[in-house]
Enzyme design. Sequence first.
Site, PDB file in Angstrom:
ATOM      1  N   ARG A   1      -1.953  25.816  13.900  1.00  0.00           N
ATOM      2  CA  ARG A   1      -2.393  25.510  15.253  1.00  0.00           C
ATOM      3  C   ARG A   1      -2.884  26.773  15.951  1.00  0.00           C
ATOM      4  O   ARG A   1      -2.530  27.889  15.550  1.00  0.00           O
ATOM      5  CB  ARG A   1      -1.272  24.813  16.039  1.00  0.00           C
TER       6      ARG A   1
ATOM      7  N   GLY B   1      14.000  25.422  10.499  1.00  0.00           N
ATOM      8  CA  GLY B   1      12.672  25.999  10.666  1.00  0.00           C
ATOM      9  C   GLY B   1      11.548  25.123  10.141  1.00  0.00           C
ATOM     10  O   GLY B   1      10.388  25.491  10.193  1.00  0.00           O
TER      11      GLY B   1
ATOM     12  N   GLY C   1      11.375  28.862  16.954  1.00  0.00           N
ATOM     13  CA  GLY C   1      12.389  28.555  15.947  1.00  0.00           C
ATOM     14  C   GLY C   1      11.820  28.005  14.653  1.00  0.00           C
ATOM     15  O   GLY C   1      12.513  27.926  13.644  1.00  0.00           O
TER      16      GLY C   1
ATOM     17  N   ASP D   1       9.938  26.559  28.916  1.00  0.00           N
ATOM     18  CA  ASP D   1       9.437  27.202  27.696  1.00  0.00           C
ATOM     19  C   ASP D   1       8.348  26.381  27.025  1.00  0.00           C
ATOM     20  O   ASP D   1       7.735  26.829  26.072  1.00  0.00           O
ATOM     21  CB  ASP D   1      10.582  27.450  26.719  1.00  0.00           C
ATOM     22  N   ASN D   2       8.118  25.163  27.479  1.00  0.00           N
ATOM     23  CA  ASN D   2       7.028  24.357  26.936  1.00  0.00           C
ATOM     24  C   ASN D   2       5.819  24.354  27.869  1.00  0.00           C
ATOM     25  O   ASN D   2       4.906  23.566  27.686  1.00  0.00           O
ATOM     26  CB  ASN D   2       7.467  22.897  26.708  1.00  0.00           C
TER      27      ASN D   2
ATOM     28  N   ARG E   1       4.480  31.615  27.379  1.00  0.00           N
ATOM     29  CA  ARG E   1       4.975  30.528  28.213  1.00  0.00           C
ATOM     30  C   ARG E   1       5.660  31.077  29.460  1.00  0.00           C
ATOM     31  O   ARG E   1       5.939  32.270  29.525  1.00  0.00           O
ATOM     32  CB  ARG E   1       6.052  29.748  27.428  1.00  0.00           C
TER      33      ARG E   1
ATOM     34  N   ASP F   1       3.089  22.422  22.681  1.00  0.00           N
ATOM     35  CA  ASP F   1       4.359  21.885  22.194  1.00  0.00           C
ATOM     36  C   ASP F   1       4.436  20.366  22.262  1.00  0.00           C
ATOM     37  O   ASP F   1       5.184  19.780  23.042  1.00  0.00           O
ATOM     38  CB  ASP F   1       5.545  22.488  22.971  1.00  0.00           C
TER      39      ASP F   1
HETATM   40  C1  LIG Z   1      10.166  22.406  23.951  1.00  0.00           C
HETATM   41  O1  LIG Z   1      11.181  23.195  24.322  1.00  0.00           O
HETATM   42  C2  LIG Z   1      12.410  22.962  23.698  1.00  0.00           C
HETATM   43  C3  LIG Z   1      13.358  23.884  24.295  1.00  0.00           C
HETATM   44  O2  LIG Z   1      13.368  23.738  25.658  1.00  0.00           O
HETATM   45  C4  LIG Z   1      12.309  23.224  22.241  1.00  0.00           C
HETATM   46  O3  LIG Z   1      13.534  22.962  21.611  1.00  0.00           O
HETATM   47  C5  LIG Z   1      11.282  22.331  21.702  1.00  0.00           C
HETATM   48  O4  LIG Z   1      11.066  22.656  20.362  1.00  0.00           O
HETATM   49  C6  LIG Z   1       9.993  22.450  22.466  1.00  0.00           C
HETATM   50  N1  LIG Z   1       9.220  21.338  22.111  1.00  0.00           N
HETATM   51  C7  LIG Z   1       8.316  21.422  21.182  1.00  0.00           C
HETATM   52  C8  LIG Z   1       7.654  20.133  20.861  1.00  0.00           C
HETATM   53  O5  LIG Z   1       8.006  22.454  20.647  1.00  0.00           O
END
Ligand SMILES: *[C@@H]1O[C@H](CO)[C@@H](O)[C@H](O)[C@H]1NC(C)=O
Length: 583
Positions: free
Chosen positions: A261, A204, A170, A338-339, A268, A348
């Site tokens: 990065r 964003g 995102g 997803d992380n 993931r 993340d």
């Molecule tokens: C980790 O995942 C969440 C969605 O589950 C997302 O909104 C968030 O941006 C992610 N965390 C990072 C630090 O990117």
Amino acid sequence: MRTFHRALVFALIAVNILSPIYMLDFCQSSDLDCHNHDMSSDIQPSAHTYKSRWNISVTNLMKDLDHFRVSSKKLIETFPVDEISGNFVRTVKNCIFSKSIPTPLKGPLKLAALSKVVIEEILDLDMAVTHSSDFLQFISGGRLLPGSVPLAHRYGGHQFGFWAGQLGDGRAHSLGQYKNRKGDVWELQLKGSGKTPFSRSGDGRAVIRSSVREFLCSEAMHSLGIPTSRAASLIVSEEPVLRDQFYNGNVKTERGAVVLRLAKSWFRIGSLEILAESGEIDLLRKLLDFVINEHFPSIKANDPDKYLVFYATVVNETAHLIAQWMSVGFAHGVCNTDNFSLLSITIDYGPFGFMESYNPNFVPNTSDDEGRYRIGAQANVGLFNLEKLLVSLSPVLSQKQQKEAKHILKGYVDIYQMRIHQLFKAKLGLLGEETNDGFLIAFLLQMMEDTQSDFTMTFRQLSEASADQLHSRDFTQLWALEDLSLHLHFSEWLSTYLLRLNRQENEDVDRQHRMQSVNPRYVLRNWMAESAIQKAEMNDFSEVELLHHVLSFPFVTQETAEEAGYAARPPQWAKGLKVSCSS
Ligand SMILES: *[C@@H]1O[C@H](CO)[C@@H](O)[C@H](O)[C@H]1NC(C)=O
Ligand SMILES: *[C@@H]1O[C@H](CO)[C@@H](O)[C@H](O)[C@H]1NC(C)=O
Ligand SMILES: *[C@@H]1O[C@H](CO)[C@@H](O)[C@H](O)[C@H]1NC(C)=O
Ligand SMILES: *[C@@H]1O[C@H](CO)[C@@H](O)[C@H](O)[C@H]1NC(C)=O
């Protein structure tokens, strides 16, 4: 362990004998880059023993960006790419990526931090390049590198236990892959580079606060020897970004920032989940084959069990990763599927935290009220995430393989426990194996919990104290041990530990060296990050730089770090500190 009395002895005994703190001169010259990572020699500082780890004698580093090429070819030729373009939010089907052009960060821009190691050793760039305006353009999303087709990745995930549907990058743009002179392939991403088709309710952008934290922590984790994504640069601007830092309705204007990065891969668990969920099984297979082919070279493409072997590898490595997190007191904070990287690296960085007082209920994200991602729950969350991975692999596994996969997953707990046991034995300097070792470790942790002694410094000070010093309970300046020693059962534990050490036919200094090479003296405590962030907001990046440097040598006592109090008792104001969540 629960049978131990929780009563504490509060009598503090002042002892005034000075114990030496081994200092390493930060540098002989004004050049900050003059330490060796080799821990075996850090006790007696000598100008000769420290060859620069950063003084790499590579020649022909690229002096201008014209020769620097990335490639998005492999990714866009392997996978179908979203037909629609434009950075408006939409549901994307049947593709892995959408093309998405970064939104340039608006000036005036300020280069806030650089990781020399990443610039030189991964990107093959001469540091001189970073002074060019082209470089600033490139790391702020203002200009694309030759060969780059910027992409946003579509993924899904389980957030806080529930399927959340489509998520996706995102606020990150993949710029393409770079194959460096060592032959390693790295995928470059900008984070905070504007809207993508996956920017749910967001702009964003990333703010200075979260970007400083990601920059510092990914590099610090690397120096701790923990698999992680890396950070090359941090650039900040005056561009206003609105954020509700504590999700309490107090919207504040903050400044935008972008981090460059890198990871070997950004795929993931959620990358596979979305394909399985939406029945895109051919694409699921394609992505799996790609990941296996690129990143799991020991798995043969024609092996009928390749997905099973892949699963077993991820299960093993995830267990190892989480054990490593635990061994340094790191709580990720948002362990959603997803992380979690398919390569089992830390990715993340959001509301993470390093635990200070030992506390299994430590929750770094202050909005995580139920404590789902508390530090003591991470191993279980890993198991949950691996279960979800198995669900998304099921469409490409036979019945028999699914059964075997479940069996593999059952092994996770054992792998984790075995690894934790090894890591904590090393933290205590124990060689060989004795039946009571597990007890010795658990006993210590229980005492730490009871006395709220500092996790990092308790282990570090056990490493720095000699056996004689421990024996005579001479804890002057060893403030964490002083706290610990207030426990009713400390003497019992200490004598058991010293007897255990005594049975090792090994010089005590060897034990100290071994322990000092696994027990860091400096970790990125929240108050340290917060202090650096407050200055960074005022365009003073000196503390970011100091922390970046100090944390690159977390096992070596450094004068500037000592002066800054990084190994001292945390300041009083640190206690009330909340970790902000918005990023
Ligand atoms: C980790 O995942 C969440 C969605 O589950 C997302 O909104 C968030 O941006 C992610 N965390 C990072 C630090 O990117
Ligand atoms: C860096 O390495 C070169 C070549 O090994 C050496 O001549 C030089 O003195 C080193 N510089 C520093 C600052 O250590
Ligand atoms: C499990 O992962 C660790 C860490 O990457 C590795 O050292 C070890 O060899 C792996 N074990 C197996 C059985 O693959
Ligand atoms: C922190 O936890 C809350 C509550 O579960 C959650 O809504 C929020 O997204 C988390 N923060 C981040 C950055 O994931």
